[in-house]
Design a protein around this motif. Structure first.
Motif, PDB file in Angstrom:
ATOM      1  N   THR A   4      -1.426  -2.795  -5.553  1.00  0.00           N
ATOM      2  CA  THR A   4      -0.244  -3.244  -4.817  1.00  0.00           C
ATOM      3  C   THR A   4       0.349  -2.166  -3.906  1.00  0.00           C
ATOM      4  OG1 THR A   4       0.311  -4.739  -6.627  1.00  0.00           O
ATOM      5  CG2 THR A   4       2.063  -4.236  -5.058  1.00  0.00           C
ATOM      6  N   GLY A   5       0.693  -2.589  -2.683  1.00  0.00           N
ATOM      7  CA  GLY A   5       1.391  -1.720  -1.742  1.00  0.00           C
ATOM      8  C   GLY A   5       2.454  -2.514  -1.017  1.00  0.00           C
ATOM      9  N   ASN A   6       2.989  -1.957   0.070  1.00  0.00           N
ATOM     10  CA  ASN A   6       4.021  -2.618   0.860  1.00  0.00           C
ATOM     11  C   ASN A   6       3.864  -2.204   2.316  1.00  0.00           C
ATOM     12  OD1 ASN A   6       7.083  -2.387   2.052  1.00  0.00           O
ATOM     13  ND2 ASN A   6       6.872  -4.140   0.683  1.00  0.00           N
ATOM     14  N   PRO A   7       4.165  -3.099   3.263  1.00  0.00           N
ATOM     15  CA  PRO A   7       3.956  -2.754   4.670  1.00  0.00           C
ATOM     16  C   PRO A   7       4.818  -1.606   5.176  1.00  0.00           C
ATOM     17  CG  PRO A   7       4.167  -5.131   4.389  1.00  0.00           C
ATOM     18  CD  PRO A   7       4.550  -4.513   3.090  1.00  0.00           C
ATOM     19  N   VAL A   8       6.088  -1.516   4.748  1.00  0.00           N
ATOM     20  CA  VAL A   8       6.982  -0.519   5.341  1.00  0.00           C
ATOM     21  C   VAL A   8       7.437   0.556   4.369  1.00  0.00           C
ATOM     22  CG1 VAL A   8       7.816  -2.244   6.978  1.00  0.00           C
ATOM     23  CG2 VAL A   8       9.144  -1.787   4.907  1.00  0.00           C
ATOM     24  N   CYS A   9       7.170   0.390   3.084  1.00  0.00           N
ATOM     25  CA  CYS A   9       7.620   1.357   2.080  1.00  0.00           C
ATOM     26  C   CYS A   9       6.425   1.909   1.316  1.00  0.00           C
ATOM     27  CB  CYS A   9       8.590   0.689   1.110  1.00  0.00           C
ATOM     28  SG  CYS A   9       9.225   1.801  -0.155  1.00  0.00           S
ATOM     29  N   PRO A  10       6.080   3.194   1.508  1.00  0.00           N
ATOM     30  CA  PRO A  10       4.949   3.776   0.773  1.00  0.00           C
ATOM     31  C   PRO A  10       5.099   3.603  -0.735  1.00  0.00           C
ATOM     32  CG  PRO A  10       5.661   5.251   2.519  1.00  0.00           C
ATOM     33  CD  PRO A  10       6.681   4.144   2.452  1.00  0.00           C
ATOM     34  N   VAL A  11       4.031   3.142  -1.381  1.00  0.00           N
ATOM     35  CA  VAL A  11       4.036   2.878  -2.818  1.00  0.00           C
ATOM     36  C   VAL A  11       3.163   3.917  -3.520  1.00  0.00           C
ATOM     37  CG1 VAL A  11       3.441   1.220  -4.629  1.00  0.00           C
ATOM     38  CG2 VAL A  11       4.449   0.422  -2.483  1.00  0.00           C
ATOM     39  N   ILE A  12       3.756   4.614  -4.471  1.00  0.00           N
ATOM     40  CA  ILE A  12       3.093   5.699  -5.206  1.00  0.00           C
ATOM     41  C   ILE A  12       2.700   5.167  -6.581  1.00  0.00           C
ATOM     42  CG2 ILE A  12       3.397   8.003  -6.186  1.00  0.00           C
ATOM     43  CD1 ILE A  12       5.633   8.369  -3.990  1.00  0.00           C
ATOM     44  N   LYS A  13       1.408   5.211  -6.904  1.00  0.00           N
ATOM     45  CA  LYS A  13       0.914   4.672  -8.175  1.00  0.00           C
ATOM     46  C   LYS A  13       0.917   5.755  -9.257  1.00  0.00           C
ATOM     47  CE  LYS A  13       0.224   0.626  -6.704  1.00  0.00           C
ATOM     48  NZ  LYS A  13      -0.941   0.507  -5.864  1.00  0.00           N
ATOM     49  N   VAL A  14       1.533   5.422 -10.388  1.00  0.00           N
ATOM     50  CA  VAL A  14       1.665   6.350 -11.503  1.00  0.00           C
ATOM     51  C   VAL A  14       0.965   5.744 -12.717  1.00  0.00           C
ATOM     52  CG1 VAL A  14       3.281   7.675 -12.910  1.00  0.00           C
ATOM     53  CG2 VAL A  14       3.908   7.056 -10.558  1.00  0.00           C
ATOM     54  N   ALA A  15      -0.127   6.347 -13.148  1.00  0.00           N
ATOM     55  CA  ALA A  15      -0.910   5.817 -14.268  1.00  0.00           C
ATOM     56  C   ALA A  15      -0.307   6.226 -15.606  1.00  0.00           C
ATOM     57  CB  ALA A  15      -2.352   6.300 -14.183  1.00  0.00           C
ATOM     58  N   THR A  16      -0.349   5.316 -16.573  1.00  0.00           N
ATOM     59  CA  THR A  16       0.169   5.616 -17.910  1.00  0.00           C
ATOM     60  C   THR A  16      -0.810   6.444 -18.725  1.00  0.00           C
ATOM     61  OG1 THR A  16      -0.769   3.682 -19.046  1.00  0.00           O
ATOM     62  CG2 THR A  16       1.294   3.362 -17.862  1.00  0.00           C
ATOM     63  N   ASN A  17      -2.084   6.422 -18.345  1.00  0.00           N
ATOM     64  CA  ASN A  17      -3.107   7.093 -19.146  1.00  0.00           C
ATOM     65  C   ASN A  17      -4.198   7.668 -18.256  1.00  0.00           C
ATOM     66  OD1 ASN A  17      -5.602   5.018 -19.202  1.00  0.00           O
ATOM     67  ND2 ASN A  17      -3.678   3.857 -19.223  1.00  0.00           N
ATOM     68  N   SER A  18      -4.883   8.682 -18.746  1.00  0.00           N
ATOM     69  CA  SER A  18      -5.879   9.402 -17.950  1.00  0.00           C
ATOM     70  C   SER A  18      -7.169   8.619 -17.769  1.00  0.00           C
ATOM     71  CB  SER A  18      -6.183  10.757 -18.593  1.00  0.00           C
ATOM     72  OG  SER A  18      -5.036  11.582 -18.576  1.00  0.00           O
ATOM     73  N   ILE A  19      -7.485   7.726 -18.696  1.00  0.00           N
ATOM     74  CA  ILE A  19      -8.691   6.915 -18.545  1.00  0.00           C
ATOM     75  C   ILE A  19      -8.575   6.070 -17.276  1.00  0.00           C
ATOM     76  CG2 ILE A  19     -10.024   5.016 -19.531  1.00  0.00           C
ATOM     77  CD1 ILE A  19      -9.364   6.119 -22.296  1.00  0.00           C
ATOM     78  N   LEU A  20      -7.416   5.420 -17.088  1.00  0.00           N
ATOM     79  CA  LEU A  20      -7.194   4.634 -15.880  1.00  0.00           C
ATOM     80  C   LEU A  20      -7.186   5.526 -14.643  1.00  0.00           C
ATOM     81  CD1 LEU A  20      -6.343   2.092 -14.285  1.00  0.00           C
ATOM     82  CD2 LEU A  20      -3.971   2.684 -14.825  1.00  0.00           C
TER      83      LEU A  20
END
Length: 551
Positions: free
Chosen positions: A473-489
């Motif tokens: 998931t992202g957004n056209p005008v707002c940069p989206v930062i992905k934060v993983a809960t675990n290192s495997i992912l």
């Protein structure tokens, strides 16, 4: 394996809890000692799942994160696995009660003089990006937007599809020659496109949607307010509007909404109406030419120093797992507290995923007006869901449940951790702008894209998006930062994940240390020094909410 280096097998999220969370896979019959008490496991407990810490009778309350999250359906033994069979959703009732809430803000002295490099707009706000935005007033114009997007992105250096075009070409050539396709490997492109013609224009974005006509007039009105919010967004520098002409959402109504939100609006805004054009071909050509002129203009904008108080951060979770409320969400929550202490804005949304923690949020509201607005929005939303035979209790997805989020209250109590512990200064309905420094609640569905769409509409200039299962998931005008809960992912889906909170699970970092790391990433992303993966992928998801039932 990552599980083998975790320093602790289980964790308790709150002293009052009567469940423990497994941080590693645990075997049936295993003897687990925690806080000087032993537990003989009655079942195999996979990592992210929970087991009961006492014998519980049918109807007994189950507490996690210090709140009611469900009631057991039949007698369960100490050490038994929590399942959808033995536990059903339950949550405490809530009401406004005057509480003298006292917040212990974190020490932010080392951030006091920190800045980021943003784009200053004439209204005084700072953007974290500099975008040109295409807005259709009706779905009939989506095809024209697609044609324009292909032309501008390919020629001006914003396309991310070059590697796939080359890959397809190689497959075609092999097919023509009668060669095996298995020998063709895709060549990964560089992470960041360096061929942009306009160096200070971070992207050309397109808000394709399915609204503007049909439906109800209320739908068109809501859409108009949403599109106007995007036009007024501090990350947007200029706009091209495409209209058919006969649709419910008339251009003048849309322009009125833009100026209602911002009476001093002065960004370049070009409008093209197809039913008034000589031809579709000429419409597209004129829109491209005028936009090109606008790109030349906004390319003159440059980043300048801004205090961290000018940031507006949305916090969101999606593809959640049993570690979301253990690692990533609390870490983002600490980042939220740091930002609030620095005078910035933080937006917590997803009202279906605040079910069970309402009382805590109500008690943290700084005004009775905000508290009662939150109550009214929650109750009307839940009533609408029940009216069609659903409810907040049906929010967890099969993926959530499989990875340990058994009830909505469990999911919600963990999800709310993203908002930290700060006072709630405001409650915003869908598309209402955030104007107060501090933590605000924003009414949106839990649906990933509908929620991020709503956060950007309220003014988020960055979104911290936690995930345990992975989502692009992202957004056209707002940069989206992905934060993983675990290192495997984080390792498996490294092409979409920006930050790994696995060190918390392994006991290598504290929540506070990880929260500071996330803030440092935000500062760099806001300055254009780091480009989040969703931005690199042009992951521009946009789904307007019609105010119907969406969980």
């Amino acid at each position: 394996m990552l599980e083998n280096i975790v320093k602790r097998p289980v964790i308790k999220m709150h002293p009052e809890d009567n469940v423990l969370v497994a941080l590693v896979d645990l075997e049936k019959g295993e003897n687990i000692t925690f806080e000087k008490e032993s537990y003989i496991l009655q079942d195999t407990i996979k990592a992210k799942h929970k087991f009961y810490t006492a014998d519980l009778k049918a109807g007994s309350e189950v507490i996690m994160y210090g709140v009611l999250v469900g009631k057991v359906q039949y007698d369960v033994a100490k050490g038994s696995l929590m399942t959808t069979d033995n536990l059903k959703h339950a949550a405490e009732p809530y009401q406004y009660r005057k509480v003298d809430f006292v917040w212990q803000a974190p020490d932010v002295s080392k951030y006091k003089n920190r800045t980021f490099k943003g784009y200053k707009r004439k209204d005084g706000r700072f953007g974290t990006a500099n975008y040109w935005l295409f807005v259709p007033t009706v779905f009939c114009e989506n095809r024209n937007l697609d044609v324009i997007k292909e032309a501008l992105h390919n020629e001006l250096g914003y396309s991310v599809g070059d590697k796939y075009t080359q890959y397809t070409h190689q497959l075609l050539e092999a097919y023509k020659k009668g060669e095996s396709l298995d020998a063709i490997d895709i060549q990964l492109a560089p992470e960041q496109n360096t061929n942009k013609i306009f160096k200070n224009v971070d992207g050309i974005k397109f808000l394709n949607h399915q609204g503007g006509c049909g439906g109800t007039r209320q739908d068109a009105s809501t859409l108009s307010a949403l599109l106007a919010s995007y036009v007024n967004h501090p990350n947007v520098a200029g706009i091209t509007v495409l209209s058919l002409g006969c649709q419910h959402l008339q251009v003048q109504d849309f322009v009125n909404d833009v100026k209602k939100q911002n009476p001093s609006f002065d960004k370049p805004l070009f409008v093209f109406e197809q039913q008034q054009a000589v031809s579709e071909e000429q419409l597209v050509a004129d829109a491209i030419k005028k936009t090109f002129e606008g790109l030349i203009e906004i390319n003159q904008c440059e980043r300048t120093e801004a205090p961290l108080s000018e940031l507006c951060i949305g916090v969101k979770c999606g593809g959640s797992d049993g570690f979301s409320g253990v690692s990533a969400n609390p870490a983002v929550g600490y980042t939220s507290d740091l930002l609030v202490a620095l005078g910035a804005k933080v937006l917590l949304a997803e009202f279906p995923e605040l079910c069970g923690v309402e009382q805590n949020l109500i008690d943290r509201c700084t005004t009775e007006t905000a508290a009662k607005k939150f109550i009214d929005l929650m109750q009307s939303y839940d009533a609408l869901a029940h009216k069609v035979g659903s409810g907040f209790h049906m929010n967890p997805s099969p993926g959530n449940i499989k990875d340990g989020l058994i009830t909505d209250a469990i999911k919600s109590a963990g999800a709310a951790k993203k908002g930290g512990t700060a006072p709630v200064v405001d409650v915003l309905d869908y598309t209402e702008p955030a104007i107060k420094a501090g933590l605000s609640l924003v009414c949106t569905p839990g649906n990933d894209v509908e929620a991020t769409t709503g956060k950007a509409a309220s003014g988020a200039t960055l979104i911290l998006f936690t995930t345990g299962l992975g989502t692009p998931t992202g957004n056209p005008v707002c940069p989206v930062i992905k934060v993983a809960t675990n290192s495997i992912l984080a390792k498996k889906m490294s092409d979409i994940i920006d930050i790994d909170c696995g060190p918390i699970i392994r006991g290598e970092k504290t929540i506070e240390e990880m929260g500071e790391d996330i803030l440092e990433y935000c500062i760099k992303a806001a300055s254009g020094e780091i480009i989040p993966k969703a931005v690199l992928l042009n992951q521009d998801d946009f789904i307007p909410w019609k105010r119907g039932v969406s969980l």
